[in-house]
Scaffold this motif. Structure first.
Motif, mmCIF file in Angstrom:
data_model
loop_
_atom_site.group_PDB
_atom_site.id
_atom_site.type_symbol
_atom_site.label_atom_id
_atom_site.label_comp_id
_atom_site.label_asym_id
_atom_site.label_seq_id
_atom_site.Cartn_x
_atom_site.Cartn_y
_atom_site.Cartn_z
ATOM 1 N N VAL A 162 9.077 -12.675 8.606
ATOM 2 C CA VAL A 162 7.825 -13.216 8.650
ATOM 3 C C VAL A 162 7.180 -12.563 7.122
ATOM 4 O O VAL A 162 7.603 -13.840 6.036
ATOM 5 N N ALA A 163 7.294 -11.757 6.566
ATOM 6 C CA ALA A 163 7.314 -11.604 5.455
ATOM 7 C C ALA A 163 7.121 -9.564 5.018
ATOM 8 O O ALA A 163 6.955 -8.859 6.078
ATOM 9 N N GLU A 164 7.178 -9.783 3.286
ATOM 10 C CA GLU A 164 7.369 -8.178 2.864
ATOM 11 C C GLU A 164 6.542 -7.634 2.809
ATOM 12 O O GLU A 164 5.376 -8.735 2.493
ATOM 13 N N LEU A 165 6.057 -6.457 2.897
ATOM 14 C CA LEU A 165 4.437 -6.182 3.228
ATOM 15 C C LEU A 165 4.422 -5.106 1.282
ATOM 16 O O LEU A 165 5.858 -4.589 1.592
ATOM 17 N N PRO A 166 3.024 -5.169 1.064
ATOM 18 C CA PRO A 166 3.583 -4.702 -0.127
ATOM 19 C C PRO A 166 3.303 -2.755 0.278
ATOM 20 O O PRO A 166 2.687 -2.785 1.662
ATOM 21 N N GLU A 167 3.689 -2.580 -0.622
ATOM 22 C CA GLU A 167 2.806 -0.698 -0.233
ATOM 23 C C GLU A 167 1.087 -0.260 -0.340
ATOM 24 O O GLU A 167 0.886 -0.303 -1.488
ATOM 25 N N LEU A 168 0.907 0.195 0.727
ATOM 26 C CA LEU A 168 -0.691 0.512 0.886
ATOM 27 C C LEU A 168 -0.399 1.584 1.594
ATOM 28 O O LEU A 168 0.096 1.778 2.373
ATOM 29 N N ASP A 169 -2.082 2.047 1.098
ATOM 30 C CA ASP A 169 -2.429 3.133 1.278
ATOM 31 C C ASP A 169 -3.205 3.328 2.150
ATOM 32 O O ASP A 169 -2.994 4.322 3.744
ATOM 33 N N ASP A 170 -3.532 2.509 3.018
ATOM 34 C CA ASP A 170 -4.523 2.346 4.184
ATOM 35 C C ASP A 170 -3.371 1.100 5.259
ATOM 36 O O ASP A 170 -3.410 -0.513 4.749
ATOM 37 N N ALA A 171 -2.344 1.744 5.758
ATOM 38 C CA ALA A 171 -2.100 0.443 6.726
ATOM 39 C C ALA A 171 -2.696 -0.426 8.082
ATOM 40 O O ALA A 171 -2.068 -1.206 8.707
ATOM 41 N N GLY A 172 -4.306 -0.200 8.202
ATOM 42 C CA GLY A 172 -5.236 -0.777 9.532
ATOM 43 C C GLY A 172 -4.782 -2.783 9.404
ATOM 44 O O GLY A 172 -4.838 -2.423 9.983
ATOM 45 N N ASN A 173 -5.345 -2.693 8.256
ATOM 46 C CA ASN A 173 -5.222 -4.056 7.574
ATOM 47 C C ASN A 173 -4.378 -4.876 7.987
ATOM 48 O O ASN A 173 -4.178 -5.947 9.063
ATOM 49 N N ILE A 174 -2.848 -4.136 8.149
ATOM 50 C CA ILE A 174 -1.630 -4.696 8.373
ATOM 51 C C ILE A 174 -1.584 -4.494 9.837
ATOM 52 O O ILE A 174 -1.061 -6.033 10.572
ATOM 53 N N ARG A 175 -1.676 -3.752 10.699
ATOM 54 C CA ARG A 175 -1.452 -3.458 11.599
ATOM 55 C C ARG A 175 -2.757 -4.611 12.683
ATOM 56 O O ARG A 175 -2.517 -5.285 13.413
ATOM 57 N N HIS A 176 -4.377 -4.550 11.825
ATOM 58 C CA HIS A 176 -4.823 -5.522 12.133
ATOM 59 C C HIS A 176 -4.709 -6.946 12.501
ATOM 60 O O HIS A 176 -4.485 -7.706 12.984
ATOM 61 N N LEU A 177 -3.507 -7.302 11.478
ATOM 62 C CA LEU A 177 -3.138 -8.889 10.817
ATOM 63 C C LEU A 177 -1.963 -9.348 11.870
ATOM 64 O O LEU A 177 -1.681 -10.250 12.448
#
Length: 365
Positions: free
Chosen positions: A28-43
């Motif tokens: 679907v998409a490449e993801l950025p390097e984030l300190d908190d991956a919680g919002n990505i999991r929510h997405l």
């Protein structure tokens, strides 16, 4: 439905769905390097929820509802289906801040995705998500037209309250070529439609086996109990009884599937069926207590099945039962035959089966 997940090894968001035999996945998409991956999991969770709600418009179409007046079940289902048109505009506007409201589950699920995309604020991510959701909605619309190719193939793992005449005809063609079933039946046909066609062929197999052996149809059906799930016999018996009395496969298969879907939603439709099941359980308990008083059975120890099908997958479950039933009819047909003459007997069985099914093909729909 499509499930979304994070591949941490590649740091990408992927979408995966069932194909009837195994799953497939797409990037679907490449993801950025984030300190908190919680919002990505929510997405990922919200995209999965959006897919689930949208596919429910396929499995529970407005056309299958009993009522269609204002604020009826059919009306509410049509509202959800009409809300498909709002999904992509909602995601395209994800960069805009501010609360969003919606009157439908589809709209609220789309709003949740848009809100998380706005919170993440990752350039270009909303475009990738919108593109994938557009493909998902197109797959649902394609499945509604009876085309289960490409991404729409995930419909083969779902149970629908309605069956497409086109899909029933396609399933009948596949069973005519391979009466014991084939991979295409599991990967290209909606399982509710496949079950309707399989019920037609199963009844033909029961008829052929009974005629060849001199057994009553009830005994042929009961032979499936030795090798099947405990509740499979109930569905096979009901289908045989209805078709033997001149009923149509569609009129017995779809109520079985719909009732199981109601159970999956947490409720029963009508009380007659459950009343009969409770009475049967009480009779069984009384007989067991009379025959074996030492067991000390209590009503609380009796489990009463609400449906003979798996509520989580009623259409695929019924299709499994019917294909197993056709194979069992062959076992009854050739019982006692030596290995030497079995191939010729199989050709004879298949020939009789095809003639029997074709003689009554007018009842299929």
């Amino acid at each position: 439905m499509t499930r979304y997940a994070i591949d941490h090894a590649r740091n990408v968001l992927v979408a995966l769905w069932s194909t009837g035999i195994g799953d497939t996945t797409t990037l679907v998409a490449e993801l950025p390097e984030l300190d908190d991956a919680g919002n990505i999991r929510h997405l990922a969770a919200q995209l999965t929820r959006l897919s689930e709600i949208c596919w429910r418009s396929y499995t529970h179409p407005a056309s299958a509802a009993d009522r269609h007046g204002p604020h009826s079940l059919g009306w509410r289902r049509q509202q959800e289906r009409d809300a498909f048109a709002t999904v992509l505009p909602t995601l395209i506007a994800a960069h805009r801040a501010g609360p969003r409201t919606a009157a439908t589950q589809v709209g609220r699920a789309a709003n949740a995705v848009a809100t998380t995309l706005h919170t993440l604020g990752v350039p270009g991510l909303d475009t990738h998500i919108t593109t994938d959701v557009a493909a998902e909605l197109a797959a649902i619309e394609q499945a509604e037209l009876g085309d289960l190719s490409d991404r729409a193939e995930q419909a083969v793992a779902l149970s629908r309250e309605d069956a497409s005449p086109l899909q029933i005809s396609q399933a009948d063609t596949l069973l005519r070529a391979q009466p014991f079933g084939c991979p295409a039946l599991l990967t290209q046909i909606d399982p509710a439609a496949a079950a309707v066609a399989a019920a037609h062929w199963y009844h033909a197999a029961v008829t052929v086996a009974a005629r060849h052996t001199g057994l009553h149809q009830v005994h042929v059906v009961a032979s499936a109990e030795q090798h099947s799930k405990p509740l499979a016999l109930e569905s096979l018996t009901e289908i045989t009884a209805v078709l033997t009395s001149g009923g149509r496969p569609l009129h017995v298969v779809m109520p079985l599937i719909r009732n199981a879907l109601h159970v999956a939603d947490g409720h029963l439709r009508g009380i007659t069926d459950i009343h009969e099941r409770v009475i049967a359980a009480q009779d069984l308990l009384s007989k067991a207590d009379a025959d074996h008083p030492d067991l000390g059975l209590e009503p609380s120890t009796i489990f009463v099945p609400l449906t003979p099908l798996d509520p989580a997958r009623p259409a695929p479950d019924l299709l499994d039962n019917l294909l197993h039933g056709i194979h069992t009819c062959w076992q009854v047909y050739q019982d006692g035959q030596t290995e030497e003459g079995r191939d010729e007997l199989l050709r004879q069985f298949l020939g009789e089966l095809r003639r029997e099914a074709l003689d009554h093909t007018d009842r299929l729909l």
